[in-house]
Design a protein around this motif. Structure first.
Motif, PDB file in Angstrom:
ATOM      1  N   GLU A   1       0.836  -1.207   0.000  1.00  0.00           N
ATOM      2  CA  GLU A   1       0.000   0.000   0.000  1.00  0.00           C
ATOM      3  C   GLU A   1       0.867   1.252   0.000  1.00  0.00           C
ATOM      4  OE1 GLU A   1      -3.171   0.185  -0.579  1.00  0.00           O
ATOM      5  OE2 GLU A   1      -3.150  -1.996  -0.748  1.00  0.00           O
ATOM      6  N   ARG A   2       1.930   1.187   0.804  1.00  0.00           N
ATOM      7  CA  ARG A   2       2.827   2.343   0.848  1.00  0.00           C
ATOM      8  C   ARG A   2       3.404   2.598  -0.543  1.00  0.00           C
ATOM      9  NH1 ARG A   2       5.888   3.903   5.975  1.00  0.00           N
ATOM     10  NH2 ARG A   2       7.158   4.888   4.384  1.00  0.00           N
ATOM     11  N   ALA A   3       3.852   1.505  -1.160  1.00  0.00           N
ATOM     12  CA  ALA A   3       4.449   1.647  -2.485  1.00  0.00           C
ATOM     13  C   ALA A   3       3.439   2.270  -3.448  1.00  0.00           C
ATOM     14  CB  ALA A   3       4.899   0.288  -2.996  1.00  0.00           C
ATOM     15  N   ARG A   4       2.215   1.747  -3.344  1.00  0.00           N
ATOM     16  CA  ARG A   4       1.213   2.279  -4.265  1.00  0.00           C
ATOM     17  C   ARG A   4       0.981   3.754  -3.982  1.00  0.00           C
ATOM     18  NH1 ARG A   4      -3.871   0.644  -5.519  1.00  0.00           N
ATOM     19  NH2 ARG A   4      -4.350   0.701  -3.301  1.00  0.00           N
ATOM     20  N   GLY A   5       0.887   4.078  -2.702  1.00  0.00           N
ATOM     21  CA  GLY A   5       0.647   5.471  -2.330  1.00  0.00           C
ATOM     22  C   GLY A   5       1.768   6.374  -2.804  1.00  0.00           C
TER      23      GLY A   5
ATOM     24  N   GLU B   1       6.447 -19.096   6.866  1.00  0.00           N
ATOM     25  CA  GLU B   1       5.319 -18.535   6.121  1.00  0.00           C
ATOM     26  C   GLU B   1       5.313 -17.008   6.192  1.00  0.00           C
ATOM     27  OE1 GLU B   1       0.486 -18.903   6.044  1.00  0.00           O
ATOM     28  OE2 GLU B   1       1.630 -20.437   7.114  1.00  0.00           O
ATOM     29  N   SER B   2       5.637 -16.509   7.418  1.00  0.00           N
ATOM     30  CA  SER B   2       5.573 -15.057   7.561  1.00  0.00           C
ATOM     31  C   SER B   2       6.701 -14.392   6.753  1.00  0.00           C
ATOM     32  CB  SER B   2       5.637 -14.661   9.032  1.00  0.00           C
ATOM     33  OG  SER B   2       6.888 -15.021   9.565  1.00  0.00           O
ATOM     34  N   GLU B   3       7.876 -15.022   6.727  1.00  0.00           N
ATOM     35  CA  GLU B   3       8.967 -14.463   5.940  1.00  0.00           C
ATOM     36  C   GLU B   3       8.597 -14.437   4.462  1.00  0.00           C
ATOM     37  OE1 GLU B   3      12.268 -13.147   6.973  1.00  0.00           O
ATOM     38  OE2 GLU B   3      10.684 -12.903   8.476  1.00  0.00           O
ATOM     39  N   GLU B   4       7.974 -15.555   4.070  1.00  0.00           N
ATOM     40  CA  GLU B   4       7.568 -15.652   2.673  1.00  0.00           C
ATOM     41  C   GLU B   4       6.588 -14.519   2.333  1.00  0.00           C
ATOM     42  OE1 GLU B   4       5.635 -19.158  -0.086  1.00  0.00           O
ATOM     43  OE2 GLU B   4       6.355 -19.631   1.934  1.00  0.00           O
ATOM     44  N   THR B   5       5.667 -14.334   3.242  1.00  0.00           N
ATOM     45  CA  THR B   5       4.671 -13.285   3.023  1.00  0.00           C
ATOM     46  C   THR B   5       5.331 -11.906   2.948  1.00  0.00           C
ATOM     47  OG1 THR B   5       3.175 -14.631   4.319  1.00  0.00           O
ATOM     48  CG2 THR B   5       2.481 -12.383   3.875  1.00  0.00           C
ATOM     49  N   ARG B   6       6.260 -11.679   3.914  1.00  0.00           N
ATOM     50  CA  ARG B   6       6.964 -10.398   3.894  1.00  0.00           C
ATOM     51  C   ARG B   6       7.701 -10.219   2.566  1.00  0.00           C
ATOM     52  NH1 ARG B   6       7.588  -8.116   9.243  1.00  0.00           N
ATOM     53  NH2 ARG B   6       6.722  -9.642  10.693  1.00  0.00           N
ATOM     54  N   GLY B   7       8.355 -11.306   2.153  1.00  0.00           N
ATOM     55  CA  GLY B   7       9.106 -11.254   0.893  1.00  0.00           C
ATOM     56  C   GLY B   7       8.188 -10.896  -0.263  1.00  0.00           C
ATOM     57  N   GLU B   8       7.028 -11.558  -0.269  1.00  0.00           N
ATOM     58  CA  GLU B   8       6.065 -11.232  -1.332  1.00  0.00           C
ATOM     59  C   GLU B   8       5.732  -9.758  -1.298  1.00  0.00           C
ATOM     60  OE1 GLU B   8       2.641 -13.639  -0.745  1.00  0.00           O
ATOM     61  OE2 GLU B   8       3.681 -15.504  -1.295  1.00  0.00           O
ATOM     62  N   GLY B   9       5.495  -9.264  -0.069  1.00  0.00           N
ATOM     63  CA  GLY B   9       5.178  -7.836   0.062  1.00  0.00           C
ATOM     64  C   GLY B   9       6.287  -6.968  -0.479  1.00  0.00           C
TER      65      GLY B   9
ATOM     66  N   ALA C   1       6.075  -4.586  -3.653  1.00  0.00           N
ATOM     67  CA  ALA C   1       6.302  -3.146  -3.453  1.00  0.00           C
ATOM     68  C   ALA C   1       7.424  -2.666  -4.366  1.00  0.00           C
ATOM     69  CB  ALA C   1       6.645  -2.891  -1.994  1.00  0.00           C
ATOM     70  N   ALA C   2       8.507  -3.468  -4.398  1.00  0.00           N
ATOM     71  CA  ALA C   2       9.654  -3.082  -5.231  1.00  0.00           C
ATOM     72  C   ALA C   2       9.230  -2.958  -6.685  1.00  0.00           C
ATOM     73  CB  ALA C   2      10.764  -4.111  -5.094  1.00  0.00           C
ATOM     74  N   GLU C   3       8.411  -3.903  -7.099  1.00  0.00           N
ATOM     75  CA  GLU C   3       7.964  -3.870  -8.496  1.00  0.00           C
ATOM     76  C   GLU C   3       7.149  -2.592  -8.773  1.00  0.00           C
ATOM     77  OE1 GLU C   3       5.755  -6.919 -11.607  1.00  0.00           O
ATOM     78  OE2 GLU C   3       5.692  -7.290  -9.436  1.00  0.00           O
ATOM     79  N   ILE C   4       6.309  -2.283  -7.831  1.00  0.00           N
ATOM     80  CA  ILE C   4       5.499  -1.073  -8.002  1.00  0.00           C
ATOM     81  C   ILE C   4       6.401   0.153  -8.092  1.00  0.00           C
ATOM     82  CG2 ILE C   4       3.832   0.454  -6.837  1.00  0.00           C
ATOM     83  CD1 ILE C   4       2.630  -2.202  -5.658  1.00  0.00           C
ATOM     84  N   TYR C   5       7.389   0.205  -7.166  1.00  0.00           N
ATOM     85  CA  TYR C   5       8.316   1.340  -7.185  1.00  0.00           C
ATOM     86  C   TYR C   5       9.053   1.395  -8.529  1.00  0.00           C
ATOM     87  CZ  TYR C   5       7.823   2.226  -2.166  1.00  0.00           C
ATOM     88  OH  TYR C   5       7.352   2.549  -0.945  1.00  0.00           O
ATOM     89  N   ALA C   6       9.579   0.221  -8.918  1.00  0.00           N
ATOM     90  CA  ALA C   6      10.383   0.212 -10.150  1.00  0.00           C
ATOM     91  C   ALA C   6       9.562   0.676 -11.355  1.00  0.00           C
ATOM     92  CB  ALA C   6      10.931  -1.182 -10.389  1.00  0.00           C
ATOM     93  N   ASN C   7       8.323   0.147 -11.394  1.00  0.00           N
ATOM     94  CA  ASN C   7       7.464   0.533 -12.514  1.00  0.00           C
ATOM     95  C   ASN C   7       7.250   2.041 -12.560  1.00  0.00           C
ATOM     96  OD1 ASN C   7       7.242  -2.013 -13.439  1.00  0.00           O
ATOM     97  ND2 ASN C   7       5.263  -2.433 -12.455  1.00  0.00           N
ATOM     98  N   ALA C   8       7.020   2.610 -11.362  1.00  0.00           N
ATOM     99  CA  ALA C   8       6.694   4.026 -11.323  1.00  0.00           C
ATOM    100  C   ALA C   8       7.937   4.888 -11.566  1.00  0.00           C
ATOM    101  CB  ALA C   8       6.089   4.366  -9.977  1.00  0.00           C
ATOM    102  N   TYR C   9       8.999   4.568 -10.825  1.00  0.00           N
ATOM    103  CA  TYR C   9      10.158   5.441 -10.881  1.00  0.00           C
ATOM    104  C   TYR C   9      10.956   5.264 -12.157  1.00  0.00           C
ATOM    105  CZ  TYR C   9       9.005   5.987  -5.942  1.00  0.00           C
ATOM    106  OH  TYR C   9       8.366   6.231  -4.783  1.00  0.00           O
TER     107      TYR C   9
END
Lengths: 395, 291
Positions: free
Chosen positions: A290-294, B225-233, B237-245
């Motif tokens: 969400e942060r990234a999206r924001g 499982e939680s590490e995996e989930t964090r990693g997914e997050g 997120a990184a992908e979103i950043y990369a796409n935008a920036y």
């Protein structure tokens, strides 16, 4: 053993004194022979005779024939009355009567008023309805050569009065002996644990079977009503050890329960913790996305504007930022060019401020005071050196 | 009624007495023998009414029912020379009254003591060839039957007695041996108690260990499982950043730097020393800016 039966003994009706292996007290009707003798003796006395066995001789002298006749008549009446009285007997509701005629078995009488022929019929009454008990108890050996204390009770009753009277002299004793034997035999072929626990019921059944076969074999005329194993216990000397085993069993259970309690506590707690970890991770994931999206959304929108007017936007952003930065931090402005030193160094305020606003940002060790002191020292040194260079340059 | 009558009466009485004393009854439970001057003239007289010559003949009768007799407790040795106190009883009956009378003189007690000594000897022999375990549990019936048959071989012929049953009532250890048994039993129980306690501990330990294992595994799995989930997050997120920036890297760098400045210098503790020549200060001294 106690037995309370009235008809246990034969009524020895033996007026001729034949002797022999007869035993048992006379409970039957009074001996007629005796009665006769007594009667004749009395007669003789009355007649003034010497009295004797041959009652027929009588006294020769004295005593008128009339009185003699009268006495005889009275005696005859008495004898007849006695005989009639002896001919009837009652059999109680709880009894059966076994009748021997001339010694041979003749009949078994049911309750009621019954007739018998005196001297010829011999009656033995047997109590048949009441339940009798034989008990056997004591310490005995088991198959695994341990000792065990067992109390057993046999309830039985007379089922066949005829057999009871005719086949065995003392059926009750015979049964008591057989009970002792059967019980010990069966205990001797069971293990101690069986006798003490589940095997008790079976023990009773097996003893009963043994007794039944014994009753049939001897023709005692008895039948078993029930066999009860009242109690089975280890000998007193080792009872403590047995109780200790019981306690150990309980301890075992208790320790197990405690462990299970522990498990029931630990595992769910772990599951809870696990759930929390997973939830937290999931929260983190959503948060960063969400942060990234924001953030990117914000950037992209700005970018769109920037692409329309790059220079101005850039300048504005720069200035705004510096304004924010500088307005919220401590500044020292150094003018190197000005001939007159314009130095703006609010050292005292700086130090005070830093003391009052000491936040945990100073990297441990020295306090803010010395940090600021050192810093100002460095700044002053720097300024001096620059001034020197400026001076050199200007020359 | 004159003297004649009296004599008649007396005669009648004598006759009656004679008749009475020449008649006898043997009951169903007995059998009789008849002796004439001490000599057996009639044997095995059955139940019923019988006649004899008064005075000369004597009748003896014997109980033919089953009789039981208790044998006093005696000590016998087994084959391994262990002493056992044995209490037993005999059931017997008179089979042949004639034989019985000759052998015992019709005395039941004498018969009993004869039987007793035979059974006693028999028991001694039978116990002597068996182990303790055999006599206590396995072979009671067999032992008894053997013994009974053995006693009968002679007693029927010699005494006219049949032994129906010889039965052991109680087999017991003498006092000293009992003590040993108690000790052994107590020891066995202690062993058992120890076994229960140890088994309890064993089970409990197993349960606890199992619980601990479950906990460890659950937590480890959750961690993974939680590490995996964090990693997914992080990845997403990184992908979103990369796409935008990635669309304008230069501007992003500028934008992000500014934000970093803002974040970095945000408190009064940050001291900045600024050269008045710097870009920001360009208008401070000269409204026209540097030329």
């Amino acid at each position: 053993m106690a037995w309370n039966e009235p008809g246990g003994n034969r009524n020895d009706n033996d007026p001729w004194g034949t002797g022999g292996g007869r035993r048992g007290n006379d409970q039957g009707p009074p001996d007629l022979d005796e009665a006769l003798k007594k009667g004749l003796d009395k007669l003789n006395k009355m007649l003034g005779g010497k009295g004797g066995k041959s009652g027929g001789s009588g006294g020769s002298s004295g005593g008128s024939a009339g009185s003699f006749g009268a006495v005889l008549a009275i005696a005859a009446i008495l004898v007849v009355g006695y005989v009639i009285f002896q001919s009837f007997y009652t059999v109680n509701e709880q009894e059966r009567a076994v009748v021997l005629r001339f010694g041979e078995y003749n009949r078994t009488e049911s309750p009621g008023l019954r007739f018998k022929v005196p001297l010829i019929d011999d009656v033995t009454k047997v109590r048949v309805t009441s339940v009798r008990t034989a008990e056997s108890s004591g310490q005995m050996l088991t198959q695994d050569e341990n000792l065990v204390t067992v109390d057993l009770q046999v309830q039985y009753r007379v089922s066949d009065a005829q057999a009871y009277v005719l086949n065995v002299r003392d059926s009750n004793q015979a049964l008591a002996f057989a009970t002792d034997s059967a019980l010990r035999h069966e205990v001797g072929s069971s293990s101690l644990d069986d006798v003490l626990t589940e095997g008790r019921a079976e023990l009773a059944v097996r003893v009963e079977q043994r007794l039944q076969s014994f009753l049939v074999e001897y023709g005692t005329g008895l039948e078993i009503v029930r066999v009860n194993v009242e109690s089975t216990q280890p000998p007193p000397a080792v009872q403590d050890a047995f109780r200790e085993v019981q306690r150990a069993r309980e301890d075992e259970q208790q320790v197990k329960e405690e462990a299970e309690t522990y498990r029931n506590k630990v595992v769910p707690e772990a599951r809870g913790q696990a759930q929390r970890m997973i939830e937290e991770a999931s929260a983190y994931k959503q948060e960063v996305i969400e942060r990234a999206r924001g953030e990117t959304s914000r950037f992209l929108q700005l970018l769109a504007v920037y692409q329309n007017a790059p220079t101005v936007t850039r300048e504005r952003m720069y200035l705004q930022t510096l304004e924010t930065v500088l307005s919220s931090s401590t500044k020292i402005l150094v003018d190197t060019e000005s001939s007159g030193n314009m130095m703006y160094l609010p050292l005292d305020r700086l130090t005070q401020g830093s003391v009052s606003r000491s936040s945990g940002q100073s990297s441990g060790g020295g306090n803010d005071q010395t940090d600021v002191q050192a810093l100002t020292d460095r700044v002053i040194q720097e300024l001096r050196s620059r001034q020197d260079t400026n001076v050199r340059r200007s020359r | 009624m004159g003297p004649k009558g009296v004599v008649g009466l007396a005669g009648a009485l004598i006759v009656v007495l004679l008749v009475l004393s020449s008649v006898y009854i043997i009951p169903e439970t007995h059998r009789g023998v008849m002796l004439r001057f001490g000599e057996l003239v009639e044997t095995d007289i059955q139940a019923g009414i019988h006649f004899k010559v008064p005075v000369i003949d004597q009748v003896r009768e014997f109980d033919i029912r089953v009789l039981t007799m208790d044998l006093p407790s005696r000590q016998y040795l087994t084959v391994e020379k262990k002493p056992l106190d044995v209490d037993s009883y005999i059931a017997w009956k008179i089979l042949n009254v004639d034989q019985f009378y000759r052998a015992t003189g019709g005395d039941e007690f004498r018969a009993q003591s004869l039987l007793l000594s035979r059974v006693d000897n028999g028991l001694r022999d039978e116990f002597g060839i068996r182990t303790m375990h055999e006599v206590v549990s396995g072979q009671r019936d067999e032992l008894m039957h053997t013994l009974r048959d053995r006693v009968n071989e002679t007693s029927v012929k010699e005494f006219g007695i049949e032994v129906l049953d010889v039965r052991v009532k109680a087999i017991e250890f003498p006092g000293q041996v009992s003590e040993n048994v108690y000790r052994r039993m107590a020891t066995e129980r202690e062993k058992l108690a120890q076994e229960f306690r140890s088994r309890g501990k064993e089970l409990a330990e197993g349960i606890r260990a199992d619980a601990d294992r479950q906990r460890t595994v659950i937590l480890a799995e959750a961690f993974a499982e939680s590490e995996e989930t964090r990693g997914e997050g992080d990845g997403q997120a990184a992908e979103i950043y990369a796409n935008a920036y990635g669309s304008n890297a230069e501007f992003y760098s500028f934008y992000r730097s500014l934000e970093a400045y803002r974040n970095t210098f945000s408190s009064k503790d940050d001291i900045m020393v600024i050269d008045s020549e710097s870009d920001f200060m360009k208008f401070l001294k000269d409204p026209q800016g540097p030329r």
